[in-house]
Every structure is written in C-alpha cells, then in structure tokens.
Design a protein around this motif. Sequence first.
Motif, PDB file in Angstrom:
ATOM      1  N   LEU A  44      40.849   5.963  48.366  1.00  0.00           N
ATOM      2  CA  LEU A  44      39.295   5.369  48.558  1.00  0.00           C
ATOM      3  C   LEU A  44      38.525   6.162  49.587  1.00  0.00           C
ATOM      4  CD1 LEU A  44      41.654   3.245  47.578  1.00  0.00           C
ATOM      5  CD2 LEU A  44      40.107   1.761  48.428  1.00  0.00           C
ATOM      6  N   GLY A  97      36.169  -8.343  64.385  1.00  0.00           N
ATOM      7  CA  GLY A  97      37.110  -8.521  65.663  1.00  0.00           C
ATOM      8  C   GLY A  97      37.741  -7.232  66.330  1.00  0.00           C
ATOM      9  N   GLY A  99      41.552  -5.415  67.774  1.00  0.00           N
ATOM     10  CA  GLY A  99      43.196  -5.800  66.616  1.00  0.00           C
ATOM     11  C   GLY A  99      42.784  -5.662  64.985  1.00  0.00           C
TER      12      GLY A  99
ATOM     13  N   TYR B  48      51.171  -1.269  59.070  1.00  0.00           N
ATOM     14  CA  TYR B  48      49.756  -0.520  59.993  1.00  0.00           C
ATOM     15  C   TYR B  48      50.384  -0.241  61.708  1.00  0.00           C
ATOM     16  CZ  TYR B  48      48.714  -5.484  62.555  1.00  0.00           C
ATOM     17  OH  TYR B  48      49.440  -6.913  63.095  1.00  0.00           O
ATOM     18  N   LEU B  97      42.089  -0.353  65.830  1.00  0.00           N
ATOM     19  CA  LEU B  97      42.280  -1.389  64.419  1.00  0.00           C
ATOM     20  C   LEU B  97      41.479  -2.087  64.713  1.00  0.00           C
ATOM     21  CD1 LEU B  97      45.970  -2.305  65.236  1.00  0.00           C
ATOM     22  CD2 LEU B  97      45.000  -1.851  63.368  1.00  0.00           C
ATOM     23  N   ALA B  98      39.974  -1.653  65.114  1.00  0.00           N
ATOM     24  CA  ALA B  98      38.576  -2.976  65.200  1.00  0.00           C
ATOM     25  C   ALA B  98      38.034  -2.892  64.305  1.00  0.00           C
ATOM     26  CB  ALA B  98      38.480  -2.939  66.788  1.00  0.00           C
ATOM     27  N   THR B  99      37.303  -3.612  63.434  1.00  0.00           N
ATOM     28  CA  THR B  99      37.210  -3.730  62.380  1.00  0.00           C
ATOM     29  C   THR B  99      35.769  -2.551  61.671  1.00  0.00           C
ATOM     30  OG1 THR B  99      36.188  -6.294  62.566  1.00  0.00           O
ATOM     31  CG2 THR B  99      37.541  -5.758  61.205  1.00  0.00           C
ATOM     32  N   LEU B 100      35.215  -2.631  63.259  1.00  0.00           N
ATOM     33  CA  LEU B 100      34.258  -1.843  62.831  1.00  0.00           C
ATOM     34  C   LEU B 100      34.586  -0.134  62.754  1.00  0.00           C
ATOM     35  CD1 LEU B 100      34.102  -0.090  65.782  1.00  0.00           C
ATOM     36  CD2 LEU B 100      33.686  -2.190  66.525  1.00  0.00           C
ATOM     37  N   TYR B 101      35.663   0.026  63.075  1.00  0.00           N
ATOM     38  CA  TYR B 101      36.391   1.761  62.136  1.00  0.00           C
ATOM     39  C   TYR B 101      36.468   1.738  60.851  1.00  0.00           C
ATOM     40  CZ  TYR B 101      36.787   2.541  68.110  1.00  0.00           C
ATOM     41  OH  TYR B 101      37.364   1.820  68.345  1.00  0.00           O
ATOM     42  N   GLU B 102      36.002   2.931  60.607  1.00  0.00           N
ATOM     43  CA  GLU B 102      36.321   2.886  59.227  1.00  0.00           C
ATOM     44  C   GLU B 102      37.780   3.273  58.773  1.00  0.00           C
ATOM     45  OE1 GLU B 102      33.522   5.896  57.600  1.00  0.00           O
ATOM     46  OE2 GLU B 102      34.290   6.432  56.112  1.00  0.00           O
ATOM     47  N   GLN B 103      38.317   3.282  57.646  1.00  0.00           N
ATOM     48  CA  GLN B 103      39.521   3.826  57.466  1.00  0.00           C
ATOM     49  C   GLN B 103      39.414   5.051  56.397  1.00  0.00           C
ATOM     50  OE1 GLN B 103      42.538   1.154  55.941  1.00  0.00           O
ATOM     51  NE2 GLN B 103      41.947  -0.755  57.881  1.00  0.00           N
ATOM     52  N   PHE B 105      41.271   7.551  53.803  1.00  0.00           N
ATOM     53  CA  PHE B 105      42.496   7.555  52.415  1.00  0.00           C
ATOM     54  C   PHE B 105      43.160   8.604  52.459  1.00  0.00           C
ATOM     55  CE2 PHE B 105      42.944   2.444  51.909  1.00  0.00           C
ATOM     56  CZ  PHE B 105      41.964   2.518  52.196  1.00  0.00           C
ATOM     57  N   GLY B 106      44.364   8.861  51.875  1.00  0.00           N
ATOM     58  CA  GLY B 106      45.296   9.596  51.692  1.00  0.00           C
ATOM     59  C   GLY B 106      44.830   9.645  50.261  1.00  0.00           C
TER      60      GLY B 106
END
Lengths: 115, 114
Positions: A44, A97, A99, B48, B97-103, B105-106
């Motif tokens: 993705l 948030g 974490g 994770y 981990l904070a949700t503002l960071y983009e993930q 993917f492989g």
Amino acid sequence: AQSVTQLGSHVSVSEGALVLLRCNYSSSVPPYLFWYVQYPNQGLQLLLKYTTGATLVKGINGFEAEFKKSETSFHLTKPSAHMSDAAEYFCAVTIPGWGYQKVTFGTGTKLQVIP
Amino acid sequence: NAGVTQTPKFQVLKTGQSMTLQCAQDMNHNSMYWYRQDPGMGLRLIYYSASEGTTDKGEVPNGYNVSRLNKREFSLRLESAAPSQTSVYFCASSEGLATLYEQYFGPGTRLTVT
C-alpha cells in the motif's frame, strides 16, 4: 471504537471520466482519515490524509478527498481517470494520539479504467 | 533507497510446518508492523514494534510470533502453519507510532498453507 465502510468493492470508469470512490466512517472522536492505493503485487502507498484544518485534501496523482463531518464521509475523487489509476484503493481511519492507535482499514475498492 | 523489503515473495507450506517471514527497512524508522490481508477484509494488524527491543500484539496475533532483531529488521514466525494462515502478509514501517506518521509498506509475501 472506529470503523470505515467503503461502498462498492468494484468500480469501473471510462478513461477521462470522473473517479468517485466512497468512504464513510464512524468514530466517537474527531478522526484522522487516509486513502491508500495498492497496485497489483505491490504494498500500500499513501495517497492522502486528513488530520485537522482544511477539509479538502489534495494527494498524489491528482487525487483529492473532502472530509465532511456532517455526512461522516471522506470520498476520494479525481476529475479525469487515467489507465494508470487502475488499482485497489483503501480508506482507513484512526484516532489521533501518541503511542499506538489502531488503524482500521476498509475492505477496499478495485478501480477498473476502461479505454 | 530500497524502502521496505520482504522475503520471500511467495511461499507454500504444508499444515504444521514452520517458517519465518523477513522484513527490513532502510529509512531509519523506529516503528514496524506486520499485517495480513485477506479478501474482503482489508488489512489486519498482527504485531507491531514501537521501537527496537519492544513488540506488542495487534488484532490477530494468535499463531504468530515476532522478533525485532535490530532497528532495521522485524521478522514474523509461524510456528505451526494452519490453512487459516493462508494470506498476503505485509510489513510496514513508520518514523514513530504517533498517528501523524505515514506508514510505508513492503511488497508483501503471498503464503499458501495446504
């Protein structure tokens, strides 16, 4: 708990036509919302995300999405479809948030672009 | 800059066999994830790792174990494979981990358990 619903598992459009992929969310607090694209046999890739501020979010490859709180929607649009847009698109929701916060993905919409 | 790499790309196992899926990232990210993707179900988080040395369960951890070998590598192990574990497995990483960071993917590993 949050959830996301993508309407339509398959969408077909003609090349040059408007692309509209629908996503509705449920969240007890103001969410963060994402659209990801998955090309065949690939992982993705983030298209765009809404966190706070401007409700119209522009992403890569000419896509954009509008956060509508009153409709709990975050639909993805592109004015003119290109053959290279054929892929599967996932809407996702999370709660802001620090974490780990669970990211809930929708079930995906496969976009077919007809020449 | 390869991003997130996964090996193998394809694997067929027999019920009861074990295997380890490998994942590595070269973006100096702190957090890494393992997801499975099943038709009509979106992605579900298996485990994770917030940072090197820590791991936590996600939504569907049963039947899996993980190891955060170092900052770059995060492996997923199936000790005794079952047909229900037939899926496409994705590794991802993010700066934090904070949700503002983009993930990121492989490309995924397609696993079939017969």
